[in-house]
Design a protein around this motif. Structure first.
Motif, PDB file in Angstrom:
ATOM      1  N   THR A 157       4.948 -34.751  28.959  1.00  0.00           N
ATOM      2  CA  THR A 157       5.465 -33.676  28.098  1.00  0.00           C
ATOM      3  C   THR A 157       6.869 -33.284  28.318  1.00  0.00           C
ATOM      4  OG1 THR A 157       3.269 -33.016  27.626  1.00  0.00           O
ATOM      5  CG2 THR A 157       4.857 -31.444  27.182  1.00  0.00           C
ATOM      6  N   ILE A 158       7.279 -33.048  29.669  1.00  0.00           N
ATOM      7  CA  ILE A 158       8.385 -32.504  30.141  1.00  0.00           C
ATOM      8  C   ILE A 158       9.323 -33.742  29.802  1.00  0.00           C
ATOM      9  CG2 ILE A 158       9.769 -32.027  32.150  1.00  0.00           C
ATOM     10  CD1 ILE A 158       7.271 -30.587  32.979  1.00  0.00           C
ATOM     11  N   ASP A 159       9.124 -34.960  30.145  1.00  0.00           N
ATOM     12  CA  ASP A 159      10.030 -36.167  29.795  1.00  0.00           C
ATOM     13  C   ASP A 159      10.395 -36.322  28.207  1.00  0.00           C
ATOM     14  OD1 ASP A 159      11.267 -38.378  30.976  1.00  0.00           O
ATOM     15  OD2 ASP A 159       9.949 -39.792  29.895  1.00  0.00           O
ATOM     16  N   ALA A 160       9.188 -36.014  27.452  1.00  0.00           N
ATOM     17  CA  ALA A 160       9.576 -35.958  26.041  1.00  0.00           C
ATOM     18  C   ALA A 160      10.947 -34.733  25.655  1.00  0.00           C
ATOM     19  CB  ALA A 160       8.343 -35.665  25.128  1.00  0.00           C
ATOM     20  N   CYS A 161      10.832 -33.663  26.320  1.00  0.00           N
ATOM     21  CA  CYS A 161      11.762 -32.597  26.233  1.00  0.00           C
ATOM     22  C   CYS A 161      13.246 -32.941  26.840  1.00  0.00           C
ATOM     23  CB  CYS A 161      11.125 -31.297  26.987  1.00  0.00           C
ATOM     24  SG  CYS A 161       9.857 -30.124  26.178  1.00  0.00           S
ATOM     25  N   LEU A 162      13.038 -33.636  27.775  1.00  0.00           N
ATOM     26  CA  LEU A 162      14.331 -34.192  28.489  1.00  0.00           C
ATOM     27  C   LEU A 162      14.825 -35.440  27.704  1.00  0.00           C
ATOM     28  CD1 LEU A 162      13.442 -34.265  32.154  1.00  0.00           C
ATOM     29  CD2 LEU A 162      15.202 -32.976  31.180  1.00  0.00           C
ATOM     30  N   VAL A 163      14.232 -36.056  26.795  1.00  0.00           N
ATOM     31  CA  VAL A 163      14.802 -37.234  26.265  1.00  0.00           C
ATOM     32  C   VAL A 163      15.138 -36.773  24.668  1.00  0.00           C
ATOM     33  CG1 VAL A 163      14.148 -39.222  24.928  1.00  0.00           C
ATOM     34  CG2 VAL A 163      13.175 -39.013  27.021  1.00  0.00           C
ATOM     35  N   GLU A 164      14.936 -35.657  24.328  1.00  0.00           N
ATOM     36  CA  GLU A 164      15.388 -34.881  23.052  1.00  0.00           C
ATOM     37  C   GLU A 164      15.605 -33.461  23.370  1.00  0.00           C
ATOM     38  OE1 GLU A 164      14.499 -34.552  18.495  1.00  0.00           O
ATOM     39  OE2 GLU A 164      13.393 -36.113  19.634  1.00  0.00           O
ATOM     40  N   PRO A 165      16.764 -33.255  24.292  1.00  0.00           N
ATOM     41  CA  PRO A 165      17.092 -31.784  24.460  1.00  0.00           C
ATOM     42  C   PRO A 165      16.847 -30.855  23.404  1.00  0.00           C
ATOM     43  CG  PRO A 165      18.422 -33.258  25.561  1.00  0.00           C
ATOM     44  CD  PRO A 165      17.751 -34.042  24.525  1.00  0.00           C
ATOM     45  N   GLY A 166      16.712 -29.689  23.797  1.00  0.00           N
ATOM     46  CA  GLY A 166      16.702 -28.519  22.707  1.00  0.00           C
ATOM     47  C   GLY A 166      15.064 -28.084  22.389  1.00  0.00           C
ATOM     48  N   HIS A 167      14.076 -28.396  23.347  1.00  0.00           N
ATOM     49  CA  HIS A 167      12.730 -28.026  22.954  1.00  0.00           C
ATOM     50  C   HIS A 167      12.286 -27.370  24.355  1.00  0.00           C
ATOM     51  CE1 HIS A 167      13.267 -31.165  19.995  1.00  0.00           C
ATOM     52  NE2 HIS A 167      12.137 -30.794  19.495  1.00  0.00           N
ATOM     53  N   TYR A 168      11.086 -26.704  23.881  1.00  0.00           N
ATOM     54  CA  TYR A 168      10.412 -26.101  25.025  1.00  0.00           C
ATOM     55  C   TYR A 168       8.901 -26.285  24.954  1.00  0.00           C
ATOM     56  CZ  TYR A 168       9.396 -22.274  21.796  1.00  0.00           C
ATOM     57  OH  TYR A 168       8.675 -21.412  20.909  1.00  0.00           O
ATOM     58  N   VAL A 169       8.389 -26.076  26.019  1.00  0.00           N
ATOM     59  CA  VAL A 169       6.898 -26.473  26.126  1.00  0.00           C
ATOM     60  C   VAL A 169       6.142 -25.200  26.932  1.00  0.00           C
ATOM     61  CG1 VAL A 169       6.942 -27.689  28.340  1.00  0.00           C
ATOM     62  CG2 VAL A 169       4.921 -28.158  26.784  1.00  0.00           C
ATOM     63  N   ILE A 170       4.879 -24.716  26.448  1.00  0.00           N
ATOM     64  CA  ILE A 170       4.235 -23.484  27.110  1.00  0.00           C
ATOM     65  C   ILE A 170       3.156 -24.337  27.493  1.00  0.00           C
ATOM     66  CG2 ILE A 170       3.208 -21.477  26.691  1.00  0.00           C
ATOM     67  CD1 ILE A 170       5.509 -20.855  24.645  1.00  0.00           C
ATOM     68  N   ILE A 171       2.554 -24.108  28.553  1.00  0.00           N
ATOM     69  CA  ILE A 171       1.183 -24.410  29.321  1.00  0.00           C
ATOM     70  C   ILE A 171       0.403 -23.320  29.479  1.00  0.00           C
ATOM     71  CG2 ILE A 171      -0.198 -26.100  30.667  1.00  0.00           C
ATOM     72  CD1 ILE A 171       3.334 -26.803  30.726  1.00  0.00           C
ATOM     73  N   GLU A 172      -0.588 -23.051  28.603  1.00  0.00           N
ATOM     74  CA  GLU A 172      -1.235 -21.547  28.810  1.00  0.00           C
ATOM     75  C   GLU A 172      -2.466 -22.005  29.591  1.00  0.00           C
ATOM     76  OE1 GLU A 172      -0.386 -18.769  24.974  1.00  0.00           O
ATOM     77  OE2 GLU A 172      -0.679 -21.160  24.513  1.00  0.00           O
ATOM     78  N   ALA A 173      -2.830 -21.210  30.623  1.00  0.00           N
ATOM     79  CA  ALA A 173      -4.156 -21.322  31.100  1.00  0.00           C
ATOM     80  C   ALA A 173      -4.907 -19.779  31.075  1.00  0.00           C
ATOM     81  CB  ALA A 173      -3.839 -21.324  32.587  1.00  0.00           C
ATOM     82  N   PRO A 174      -6.214 -19.692  31.419  1.00  0.00           N
ATOM     83  CA  PRO A 174      -6.825 -18.444  30.907  1.00  0.00           C
ATOM     84  C   PRO A 174      -6.018 -17.285  31.661  1.00  0.00           C
ATOM     85  CG  PRO A 174      -8.201 -20.455  31.460  1.00  0.00           C
ATOM     86  CD  PRO A 174      -6.923 -20.771  31.795  1.00  0.00           C
ATOM     87  N   ASP A 175      -6.686 -16.136  31.381  1.00  0.00           N
ATOM     88  CA  ASP A 175      -6.250 -14.914  31.937  1.00  0.00           C
ATOM     89  C   ASP A 175      -4.504 -14.590  31.593  1.00  0.00           C
ATOM     90  OD1 ASP A 175      -8.805 -14.102  32.264  1.00  0.00           O
ATOM     91  OD2 ASP A 175      -8.534 -15.310  34.442  1.00  0.00           O
ATOM     92  N   ASN A 176      -3.967 -14.958  30.872  1.00  0.00           N
ATOM     93  CA  ASN A 176      -2.586 -14.690  30.245  1.00  0.00           C
ATOM     94  C   ASN A 176      -1.903 -15.426  31.377  1.00  0.00           C
ATOM     95  OD1 ASN A 176      -1.021 -13.575  28.482  1.00  0.00           O
ATOM     96  ND2 ASN A 176      -0.856 -11.637  29.517  1.00  0.00           N
TER      97      ASN A 176
END
Length: 161
Positions: free
Chosen positions: A23-42
């Motif tokens: 997932t992070i690699d995909a963002c680096l290959v095509e800059p201008g993206h962000y990823v959020i990884i949400e776990a329980p309890d905010n």
């Protein structure tokens, strides 16, 4: 790259690490993206790659978890320091880390920090994570200074998006 959301059950560290590198690699290959990884309890970890290819990652600070069933403890904050995170500051309200240099390729290190944070600090073993990828505002740039690093705009009670 289009937006997407994945429901990801955490069954083991190796599979989580592989998903985060991908997932992070995909963002680096095509800059201008962000990823959020949400776990329980905010709890969350997020990453942004700005148009210049600078990678920034953040994880939630204690001030945003005080009203949750599992606030960050001093032991959690010590673990974040040992993992290489910078503490919240006037530049970022969350724990953060910026990878300016594209060499060595930062995806594995950022994924390792993120995976260890999710497992040891946010206790995400045997949990289901929501992982989402989105295009970022094309003018969002990662800013850096001597003491701390952050992203110039804000969302989700944090400065990375």
């Amino acid at each position: 790259m289009s937006s997407w959301v994945a429901i990801f059950p955490v069954t083991d560290a190796e599979t989580l690490f592989a998903k985060l590198v991908e997932t992070i690699d995909a963002c680096l290959v095509e800059p201008g993206h962000y990823v959020i990884i949400e776990a329980p309890d905010n709890r969350f970890v997020q990453a942004l790659v700005d148009p210049d290819g600078v990678l920034a990652i953040e994880t939630v600070a204690a001030q945003f978890l005080s009203d949750t069933p599992r606030p960050l403890t001093l032991a959690d904050e010590d673990a974040l320091l040992r993992l290489g995170w910078r503490p919240p500051s006037e530049h970022s309200p969350n724990w953060h880390r910026v990878f300016v240099d594209p060499w060595p390729w930062p995806a594995p290190l950022a994924a390792e920090m993120t995976a260890r944070t999710l497992l040891t600090v946010h206790h995400a073993y045997d949990e289901v994570l929501n992982i989402s990828l989105h295009p970022a505002n094309t003018t969002t740039r990662v800013s850096t200074c001597e003491a701390a690093c952050s992203i110039a705009s804000s969302a989700r009670n944090c400065s990375a998006l």
